[in-house]
Design a protein around this motif. Sequence first.
Motif, short mmCIF file in Angstrom:
data_model
loop_
_atom_site.label_atom_id
_atom_site.label_comp_id
_atom_site.label_asym_id
_atom_site.label_seq_id
_atom_site.Cartn_x
_atom_site.Cartn_y
_atom_site.Cartn_z
N GLN A 53 1.08 -1.24 -0.31
CA GLN A 53 0.31 0.43 -0.03
C GLN A 53 0.59 1.45 -0.09
OE1 GLN A 53 -2.12 -1.19 3.60
NE2 GLN A 53 -4.35 -1.36 2.80
N PHE A 54 2.25 1.18 0.38
CA PHE A 54 3.22 1.92 -0.43
C PHE A 54 3.53 2.11 -1.34
CE2 PHE A 54 7.20 4.17 0.16
CZ PHE A 54 6.42 5.22 1.38
N ASP A 55 2.91 3.00 -1.47
CA ASP A 55 2.98 4.04 -3.45
C ASP A 55 2.83 4.82 -3.35
OD1 ASP A 55 2.83 3.95 -5.92
OD2 ASP A 55 1.68 2.48 -6.43
N PRO A 56 3.65 5.59 -3.75
CA PRO A 56 3.81 7.13 -3.86
C PRO A 56 2.38 7.61 -5.06
CG PRO A 56 6.12 6.62 -3.67
CD PRO A 56 5.14 5.58 -3.71
N ALA A 57 2.18 7.31 -6.23
CA ALA A 57 1.48 7.47 -7.11
C ALA A 57 0.57 7.31 -6.18
CB ALA A 57 1.53 6.55 -8.07
N GLY A 73 -0.88 9.87 -3.40
CA GLY A 73 -0.22 11.15 -3.90
C GLY A 73 -1.30 11.45 -4.21
N ASP A 74 -2.59 10.75 -4.69
CA ASP A 74 -3.69 10.90 -5.38
C ASP A 74 -5.31 11.04 -4.89
OD1 ASP A 74 -5.82 11.16 -6.98
OD2 ASP A 74 -4.51 9.46 -8.39
N PRO A 75 -5.87 12.35 -3.88
CA PRO A 75 -6.26 12.12 -2.86
C PRO A 75 -7.53 10.37 -3.52
CG PRO A 75 -6.59 13.83 -4.14
CD PRO A 75 -5.62 13.19 -5.36
N GLY A 76 -8.10 10.28 -5.04
CA GLY A 76 -9.16 8.99 -4.72
C GLY A 76 -8.21 8.29 -5.00
N ALA A 77 -7.28 8.19 -5.30
CA ALA A 77 -6.60 6.92 -5.15
C ALA A 77 -6.59 6.42 -3.37
CB ALA A 77 -5.35 6.54 -5.42
N LEU A 78 -6.31 7.71 -3.08
CA LEU A 78 -6.32 7.96 -1.35
C LEU A 78 -7.25 7.83 -0.56
CD1 LEU A 78 -4.09 7.87 1.18
CD2 LEU A 78 -4.14 10.57 0.56
N ASN A 79 -8.59 8.04 -1.16
CA ASN A 79 -9.63 7.31 -0.18
C ASN A 79 -10.42 6.11 -1.12
OD1 ASN A 79 -11.97 8.44 0.89
ND2 ASN A 79 -13.40 9.51 -1.03
N ALA A 80 -9.76 5.83 -1.59
CA ALA A 80 -10.28 4.22 -1.92
C ALA A 80 -9.22 3.60 -0.69
CB ALA A 80 -9.87 3.71 -2.97
N LEU A 81 -8.13 3.78 -0.53
CA LEU A 81 -7.31 2.45 -0.11
C LEU A 81 -7.76 2.91 1.16
CD1 LEU A 81 -4.44 1.92 0.41
CD2 LEU A 81 -3.85 4.11 1.29
N LEU A 82 -8.26 3.73 2.02
CA LEU A 82 -8.81 4.69 3.53
C LEU A 82 -10.20 3.42 3.57
CD1 LEU A 82 -8.19 8.39 4.35
CD2 LEU A 82 -6.80 5.98 5.17
N ALA A 83 -10.24 3.62 2.45
CA ALA A 83 -11.95 2.26 2.23
C ALA A 83 -12.06 1.18 3.69
CB ALA A 83 -12.96 2.85 1.09
N GLY A 84 -10.56 0.36 1.82
CA GLY A 84 -10.55 -0.47 2.32
C GLY A 84 -9.50 -0.50 3.89
N ALA A 85 -8.76 0.05 3.88
CA ALA A 85 -8.03 0.00 4.80
C ALA A 85 -8.55 -0.51 6.29
CB ALA A 85 -7.23 1.22 5.80
N THR A 86 -8.61 -2.08 6.49
CA THR A 86 -9.03 -2.41 8.43
C THR A 86 -8.21 -3.21 9.25
OG1 THR A 86 -9.62 -4.35 7.12
CG2 THR A 86 -11.61 -2.93 6.79
N THR A 87 -7.34 -3.18 8.38
CA THR A 87 -6.10 -3.56 9.95
C THR A 87 -5.45 -2.33 10.66
OG1 THR A 87 -5.25 -4.64 7.59
CG2 THR A 87 -3.67 -4.39 9.88
N PRO A 88 -6.28 -2.50 12.19
CA PRO A 88 -5.80 -2.10 13.22
C PRO A 88 -4.37 -1.62 13.08
CG PRO A 88 -7.71 -3.46 13.31
CD PRO A 88 -7.41 -3.80 12.71
N GLY A 89 -3.97 -0.70 13.85
CA GLY A 89 -2.56 -0.60 14.41
C GLY A 89 -2.04 -0.43 15.44
#
Length: 69
Positions: free
Chosen positions: A46-50, A53-69
Motif C-alpha cells: 500500500q506504500f505507493d507514492p502514486a 499522492g492521489d486523493p481519489g486513490a487515497l480515499n479508496a485505500l482508506l475505505a479498504g484499510a481495515t487493519t487496526p494499528g
Amino acid sequence: MTVSVDAFLREYACLPEPLGEDAELRALRTAVLIEDVFGVTLSDEQFDPAVLGDPGALNALLAGATTPG
C-alpha cells in the motif's frame, strides 16, 4: 475523536508542499499521518507514492484499510 476520510483529504490537500520534496518522502509522510489519524497499518504494497499522492486513490485505500494499528 472520529475523523472523516473526506474531511481529512480536504484538510490534507490544503497543506503546503515543501519545494523540491521527493515524491517518496512525501508518500512516507502521508503514510505515517494516515496511520496515526485513522489507526490503521499500511502494508508495504500500500506504500505507493502514486496512490498516496492521489486523493481519489487515497480515499479508496482508506475505505479498504481495515487493519487496526
